[in-house]
Design a protein around this motif. Structure first.
Motif, mmCIF file in Angstrom:
data_model
loop_
_atom_site.group_PDB
_atom_site.id
_atom_site.type_symbol
_atom_site.label_atom_id
_atom_site.label_comp_id
_atom_site.label_asym_id
_atom_site.label_seq_id
_atom_site.Cartn_x
_atom_site.Cartn_y
_atom_site.Cartn_z
ATOM 1 N N PRO A 49 18.970 24.177 3.232
ATOM 2 C CA PRO A 49 19.346 25.015 2.100
ATOM 3 C C PRO A 49 20.415 26.042 2.512
ATOM 4 C CG PRO A 49 16.963 24.973 2.379
ATOM 5 C CD PRO A 49 17.559 24.298 3.567
ATOM 6 N N LEU A 50 21.107 26.564 1.537
ATOM 7 C CA LEU A 50 22.194 27.502 1.770
ATOM 8 C C LEU A 50 21.761 28.688 2.647
ATOM 9 C CD1 LEU A 50 25.138 28.180 1.161
ATOM 10 C CD2 LEU A 50 24.356 29.365 -0.887
ATOM 11 N N LEU A 51 20.584 29.264 2.384
ATOM 12 C CA LEU A 51 20.128 30.405 3.169
ATOM 13 C C LEU A 51 19.853 30.055 4.631
ATOM 14 C CD1 LEU A 51 17.704 32.168 0.660
ATOM 15 C CD2 LEU A 51 19.967 32.943 1.389
ATOM 16 N N ALA A 52 19.638 28.789 4.911
ATOM 17 C CA ALA A 52 19.367 28.360 6.284
ATOM 18 C C ALA A 52 20.646 27.984 7.030
ATOM 19 C CB ALA A 52 18.413 27.171 6.279
ATOM 20 N N GLN A 53 21.726 27.782 6.332
ATOM 21 C CA GLN A 53 22.970 27.316 6.944
ATOM 22 C C GLN A 53 23.456 28.154 8.125
ATOM 23 O OE1 GLN A 53 24.851 24.492 6.406
ATOM 24 N NE2 GLN A 53 23.129 23.816 5.151
ATOM 25 N N PRO A 54 23.394 29.495 8.067
ATOM 26 C CA PRO A 54 23.888 30.274 9.213
ATOM 27 C C PRO A 54 23.192 29.945 10.538
ATOM 28 C CG PRO A 54 23.579 31.706 7.324
ATOM 29 C CD PRO A 54 23.009 30.362 6.949
ATOM 30 N N PHE A 55 21.973 29.462 10.492
ATOM 31 C CA PHE A 55 21.227 29.147 11.704
ATOM 32 C C PHE A 55 21.714 27.857 12.366
ATOM 33 C CE2 PHE A 55 18.546 31.942 9.227
ATOM 34 C CZ PHE A 55 18.160 32.872 10.182
ATOM 35 N N TYR A 56 22.567 27.117 11.670
ATOM 36 C CA TYR A 56 23.127 25.873 12.184
ATOM 37 C C TYR A 56 24.577 26.053 12.643
ATOM 38 C CZ TYR A 56 19.160 23.372 10.121
ATOM 39 O OH TYR A 56 17.903 22.908 9.800
ATOM 40 N N ALA A 57 25.112 27.256 12.547
ATOM 41 C CA ALA A 57 26.534 27.511 12.805
ATOM 42 C C ALA A 57 26.978 27.095 14.208
ATOM 43 C CB ALA A 57 26.858 28.977 12.556
ATOM 44 N N ARG A 58 26.095 27.178 15.180
ATOM 45 C CA ARG A 58 26.456 26.838 16.565
ATOM 46 C C ARG A 58 25.980 25.452 16.972
ATOM 47 N NH1 ARG A 58 25.118 32.536 19.576
ATOM 48 N NH2 ARG A 58 26.553 33.783 18.330
ATOM 49 N N GLY A 59 25.661 24.617 16.025
ATOM 50 C CA GLY A 59 25.165 23.280 16.334
ATOM 51 C C GLY A 59 23.679 23.173 16.041
ATOM 52 N N ASP A 60 23.048 22.197 16.646
ATOM 53 C CA ASP A 60 21.619 21.955 16.429
ATOM 54 C C ASP A 60 20.815 23.154 16.919
ATOM 55 O OD1 ASP A 60 18.981 21.106 16.310
ATOM 56 O OD2 ASP A 60 19.335 19.220 17.350
ATOM 57 N N PRO A 61 20.099 23.827 16.011
ATOM 58 C CA PRO A 61 19.345 25.022 16.414
ATOM 59 C C PRO A 61 17.986 24.728 17.034
ATOM 60 C CG PRO A 61 19.123 24.687 14.077
ATOM 61 C CD PRO A 61 20.054 23.610 14.575
ATOM 62 N N GLY A 62 17.590 23.477 17.082
ATOM 63 C CA GLY A 62 16.315 23.112 17.681
ATOM 64 C C GLY A 62 15.231 22.882 16.641
ATOM 65 N N PRO A 63 14.154 22.244 17.074
ATOM 66 C CA PRO A 63 13.087 21.840 16.158
ATOM 67 C C PRO A 63 12.408 22.976 15.397
ATOM 68 C CG PRO A 63 12.881 20.657 18.224
ATOM 69 C CD PRO A 63 13.938 21.700 18.423
ATOM 70 N N ILE A 64 12.214 24.123 16.017
ATOM 71 C CA ILE A 64 11.529 25.213 15.315
ATOM 72 C C ILE A 64 12.356 25.645 14.112
ATOM 73 C CG2 ILE A 64 10.802 27.631 15.484
ATOM 74 C CD1 ILE A 64 9.909 27.012 18.380
ATOM 75 N N VAL A 65 13.636 25.872 14.312
ATOM 76 C CA VAL A 65 14.510 26.285 13.210
ATOM 77 C C VAL A 65 14.650 25.167 12.188
ATOM 78 C CG1 VAL A 65 16.875 26.966 12.619
ATOM 79 C CG2 VAL A 65 15.743 27.957 14.622
ATOM 80 N N ARG A 66 14.783 23.958 12.650
ATOM 81 C CA ARG A 66 14.949 22.828 11.727
ATOM 82 C C ARG A 66 13.708 22.632 10.856
ATOM 83 N NH1 ARG A 66 16.728 17.867 14.931
ATOM 84 N NH2 ARG A 66 16.910 17.005 12.830
ATOM 85 N N ALA A 67 12.526 22.968 11.367
ATOM 86 C CA ALA A 67 11.312 22.920 10.547
ATOM 87 C C ALA A 67 11.260 24.117 9.602
ATOM 88 C CB ALA A 67 10.075 22.887 11.442
#
Length: 165
Positions: A13-31
């Motif tokens: 979702p749009l609000l989660a997009q900043p957490f992906y700015a540097r690439g794959d943020p890892g499983p915790i963030v992706r969940a």
């Protein structure tokens, strides 16, 4: 296999997009991306608990890896084994923290107190700080309990969702 879909940057979702700015943020963030309103407070708390502080990062890592082993969290054990290796823990130290071997003979009272604390935190939290009292001040004890408790939260999160290591 994960119990929930781990969202990619394109799916997030749009609000989660900043957490992906540097690439794959890892499983915790992706969940967590499934519930973006939880991401900022959860990740801010995690960053504060595990980030730089007055407490030596090596002491924190002893607690994190040992608590994760006590809780049998595959994701956290594997992730923090890598962290411990990067922090130059020896193979003997890592095996002890993973509960696969006895503590190294070179370890002193502080390391042994942290092991006792970490082992007690999940099973007997009311008794967990007893080993810390002679060696740590009040603020250090509060921080160690926060680090250990945050680790237990992440252990449950990662295990319940089957996050891949």
């Amino acid at each position: 296999m994960s119990q929930v879909e781990l969202l990619t940057a394109e799916q997030a979702p749009l609000l989660a997009q900043p957490f992906y700015a540097r690439g794959d943020p890892g499983p915790i963030v992706r969940a967590l991306a499934h519930v973006p309103e939880l991401m900022e407070p959860a990740l801010s708390f995690i960053a504060a608990a595990f980030g730089p502080s007055q407490l030596d990062s090596r002491l924190k890592e002893i607690v994190v890896l040992r608590v994760s082993a006590a809780n049998r969290c595959h994701y956290c054990i594997e992730t923090h084994t890598g962290v411990a290796q990067r922090m130059c823990f020896s193979a003997e130290e890592i095996a002890a923290l993973r509960r696969e071997a006895p503590p190294p003979s070179a370890w002193g009272d502080v390391e042994h107190a942290l092991l006792a604390f970490s082992d007690a935190l999940s099973d007997h939290p009311d008794k967990a700080t007893a080993s810390l009292r002679p060696l740590f001040g009040e603020a250090e004890i509060v921080e160690l309990v926060t680090v250990g408790s945050a680790t237990i939260m992440l252990n449950r999160f990662a295990t319940s969702l089957g996050l891949p290591a």
